[in-house]
Write an enzyme that holds these catalytic residues in place. Structure first.
Site, PDB file in Angstrom:
ATOM      1  N   CYS A 279       1.507  31.322 -11.814  1.00 46.09           N
ATOM      2  CA  CYS A 279       2.594  32.004 -11.079  1.00 46.09           C
ATOM      3  C   CYS A 279       3.420  31.106 -10.174  1.00 46.09           C
ATOM      4  O   CYS A 279       4.635  31.014 -10.346  1.00 46.09           O
ATOM      5  CB  CYS A 279       2.000  33.149 -10.258  1.00 46.09           C
ATOM      6  SG  CYS A 279       1.358  34.462 -11.300  1.00 46.09           S
TER       7      CYS A 279
HETATM    8  P1  NAD Z   1      -1.063  36.740 -19.829  1.00 46.32           P
HETATM    9  O1  NAD Z   1      -0.480  35.615 -20.601  1.00 46.32           O
HETATM   10  O2  NAD Z   1      -2.452  36.651 -19.327  1.00 46.32           O
HETATM   11  O3  NAD Z   1      -0.987  38.080 -20.717  1.00 46.32           O
HETATM   12  C1  NAD Z   1       0.156  38.541 -21.347  1.00 46.32           C
HETATM   13  C2  NAD Z   1      -0.236  39.341 -22.586  1.00 46.32           C
HETATM   14  O4  NAD Z   1       0.947  39.908 -23.149  1.00 46.32           O
HETATM   15  C3  NAD Z   1      -0.889  38.515 -23.690  1.00 46.32           C
HETATM   16  O5  NAD Z   1      -2.114  39.106 -24.059  1.00 46.32           O
HETATM   17  C4  NAD Z   1       0.137  38.558 -24.835  1.00 46.32           C
HETATM   18  O6  NAD Z   1      -0.470  38.541 -26.120  1.00 46.32           O
HETATM   19  C5  NAD Z   1       0.816  39.896 -24.561  1.00 46.32           C
HETATM   20  N1  NAD Z   1       2.137  40.086 -25.162  1.00 46.32           N
HETATM   21  C6  NAD Z   1       3.164  39.206 -25.258  1.00 46.32           C
HETATM   22  N2  NAD Z   1       4.218  39.800 -25.841  1.00 46.32           N
HETATM   23  C7  NAD Z   1       3.855  41.075 -26.130  1.00 46.32           C
HETATM   24  C8  NAD Z   1       4.509  42.189 -26.751  1.00 46.32           C
HETATM   25  N3  NAD Z   1       5.761  42.116 -27.192  1.00 46.32           N
HETATM   26  N4  NAD Z   1       3.815  43.329 -26.889  1.00 46.32           N
HETATM   27  C9  NAD Z   1       2.545  43.437 -26.469  1.00 46.32           C
HETATM   28  N5  NAD Z   1       1.872  42.418 -25.865  1.00 46.32           N
HETATM   29  C10 NAD Z   1       2.522  41.250 -25.702  1.00 46.32           C
HETATM   30  O7  NAD Z   1      -0.048  37.030 -18.640  1.00 46.32           O
HETATM   31  P2  NAD Z   1      -0.417  37.484 -17.150  1.00 46.32           P
HETATM   32  O8  NAD Z   1      -0.989  36.335 -16.412  1.00 46.32           O
HETATM   33  O9  NAD Z   1      -1.144  38.768 -17.197  1.00 46.32           O
HETATM   34  O10 NAD Z   1       1.064  37.702 -16.564  1.00 46.32           O
HETATM   35  C11 NAD Z   1       1.869  38.784 -16.976  1.00 46.32           C
HETATM   36  C12 NAD Z   1       3.000  38.948 -15.984  1.00 46.32           C
HETATM   37  O11 NAD Z   1       2.462  39.280 -14.698  1.00 46.32           O
HETATM   38  C13 NAD Z   1       3.842  37.679 -15.756  1.00 46.32           C
HETATM   39  O12 NAD Z   1       5.167  38.059 -15.500  1.00 46.32           O
HETATM   40  C14 NAD Z   1       3.239  37.078 -14.499  1.00 46.32           C
HETATM   41  O13 NAD Z   1       4.154  36.273 -13.796  1.00 46.32           O
HETATM   42  C15 NAD Z   1       2.898  38.331 -13.703  1.00 46.32           C
HETATM   43  N6  NAD Z   1       1.816  38.149 -12.735  1.00 46.32           N
HETATM   44  C16 NAD Z   1       0.715  37.412 -13.057  1.00 46.32           C
HETATM   45  C17 NAD Z   1      -0.313  37.268 -12.134  1.00 46.32           C
HETATM   46  C18 NAD Z   1      -1.525  36.430 -12.453  1.00 46.32           C
HETATM   47  O14 NAD Z   1      -2.243  36.068 -11.521  1.00 46.32           O
HETATM   48  N7  NAD Z   1      -1.793  36.113 -13.716  1.00 46.32           N
HETATM   49  C19 NAD Z   1      -0.222  37.889 -10.879  1.00 46.32           C
HETATM   50  C20 NAD Z   1       0.903  38.663 -10.591  1.00 46.32           C
HETATM   51  C21 NAD Z   1       1.922  38.786 -11.527  1.00 46.32           C
END
Ligand code: NAD
Length: 425
Positions: free
Chosen positions: A262
């Site tokens: 992030c």
């Molecule tokens: P991640 O990479 O762990 O997971 C994302 C998931 O989305 C994956 O499993 C991927 O296969 C899936 N995906 C992609 N395209 C897709 C589609 N069209 N349909 C269905 N599934 C799909 O990502 P994350 O770390 O969970 O982050 C997600 C969002 O949340 C980002 O914007 C991130 O900035 C935000 N965020 C993350 C955190 C963190 O600590 N990881 C904290 C707050 C906010």
């Protein structure tokens, strides 16, 4: 309520099991078949304390399942969360491709009123310019076929479920009152202040929060670098600084730089959005530059002590933070890369992140334990403050060829390990 969560990663899965703890039923949709199979068989595809247990509880109460079938999942859901990745592109701007695809797919299958909620971190304007636009382009009417909210997530990896269930605040940005009210009802029972805003404000709150935290860490690192030269312990200094309630003690731990999925990308995206809007964000630019330098400090420091060519260097800790298997933008990446570039023979160990790191660096030695990694090493670098490393004692380092121990995170206990040096203390 019945919820559909599009993207079953760290945020999506934590959201699903978190709402299940409150009795809501979720269907997680992902494009990764293996992930779907794992979730449905009660295996958590990520390492996150407490999530696998909560996942199994949710499945046994029939409050959670996963599928590739977005259309079917939408049919039974009242609220649809978008939790897909929002990485940066090569120029450092937020890449909208996942949000664009997910919202186009949702737009195709909506057949009755749904509240669509963007939980992914998106640069101000994106919810309206990408998600709203895609829904409307598919002929869906705002306020009739869908309502739209932006609900940023503030969880920390390593504490994802705990943070989801006990947030400092819940921010609901909505384009219409009805959608915001539905989302507020979903969060009923969460003991946290609720902030209702418009969509762009909600988007910006997330970027401003992450940019502030990244700046706070960078400030501690800068002070640490000065303290080291002056022979002052920055941890004692920041202990005193953090006692000021206007400052607070969190995110003042000096070390080898911030990383993770992030902070780096969010600061970069905001920096670029600021430029695009006509403002040069000098502070954010400096934060990224200072951090990039800080992440190279451990190798630079080691090189001031020895020629790394042919030396065996142990790196303990590969994840960007303890209690996660996530190595995205981890400080260990710059460290291992630097060691390799200077000809070192690198041996690494991490309690949970070895598989993810192996995908980036297949050619280095992956040890079975910290002690195993240390055997015959000319030096050791600690890059993640796992509890396991806090227990290490002087005798655990006896198998090293030279006991040069460089700490990037203030992990080792001075009463257990006699001689080691901090990267900026
Ligand atoms: P991640 O990479 O762990 O997971 C994302 C998931 O989305 C994956 O499993 C991927 O296969 C899936 N995906 C992609 N395209 C897709 C589609 N069209 N349909 C269905 N599934 C799909 O990502 P994350 O770390 O969970 O982050 C997600 C969002 O949340 C980002 O914007 C991130 O900035 C935000 N965020 C993350 C955190 C963190 O600590 N990881 C904290 C707050 C906010």
């Amino acid at each position: 309520m019945d919820i559909c969560i599009v993207g079953a990663g760290y945020v999506g899965l934590s959201t699903a099991v978190g709402f299940a703890e409150h009795g809501h039923r979720s269907v997680c949709v992902d494009i990764n078949q293996k992930r779907i199979e794992d979730i449905n068989s009660g295996v958590c595809p990520i390492f996150e304390p407490g999530v696998e247990e909560a996942l199994r509880r949710s499945i046994s109460k029939e409050l959670l399942k996963a599928t590739l079938d977005l259309k079917g999942a939408l049919e039974t859901s009242e609220v649809v969360f978008i939790t897909v990745p929002t990485p940066c592109d090569d120029s450092g701007k937020m890449d909208t491709k996942f949000i664009d695809k997910a919202s186009k797919d949702i737009a195709k299958y909506i057949s009755s009123y749904k509240v669509v909620v963007v939980k992914s971190t998106v640069i101000p304007g994106t919810t309206e310019s990408v998600v709203m636009k895609n829904l409307e382009a598919a002929g869906k009417k705002h306020g009739v076929d869908f309502g739209l909210c932006m609900n940023p997530e503030f969880l920390r990896e390593g504490h994802a479920l705990e943070d989801f269930l006990k947030p400092d605040r819940i921010v609901i940005g909505s384009a219409d009152i009805r959608a915001g009210d539905v989302l507020e009802k979903l969060y009923e029972g969460f003991n946290a202040p609720m902030l209702r805003t418009d969509i762009k404000t909600a988007e910006m709150i997330k970027y401003a929060s992450n940019s502030f935290l990244a700046t706070k860490i960078t400030f501690a690192n800068e002070i640490g670098n000065i303290c080291k030269l002056l022979g002052i312990d920055v941890y004692k200094v920041m202990g005193g600084v953090g006692m000021d309630k206007r400052i607070n003690p969190h995110f003042l731990r000096a070390g080898c730089g911030f990383g993770g999925s992030c902070f780096p990308k969010d600061v970069s995206a905001l920096l670029n959005k600021g430029r695009e809007a006509g403002h040069e964000p000098r502070l954010l630019d400096t934060v990224l530059k200072v951090n990039a330098d800080q992440r190279k400090l451990m190798v630079r420091h080691l090189r001031s002590k020895m020629d790394l060519k042919g030396k065996r260097i142990a790196v303990l800790g590969l994840a960007f933070n303890p209690d996660t298997d996530d190595v995205r933008e981890s400080a260990a990446i710059d460290t291992v890369q630097g060691l390799i570039e200077h000809g070192a023979d690198v041996s690494v160990y991490d309690p949970k992140a070895m598989d993810n790191f192996r995908k980036l660096f297949p050619g280095i030695t992956y040890a079975k334990s910290a002690k195993d990694a240390l055997k015959g090493a000319d030096a050791c670098i600690i890059a993640t403050d796992w509890d396991e490393f806090k227990k290490l004692e002087s005798k655990d380092f006896d198998s090293m060829k030279n006991k040069v121990i460089l700490e990037g995170r203030k992990t080792l206990d001075k009463s257990k390990v006699k001689s080691f040096e901090g990267v900026c203390w």
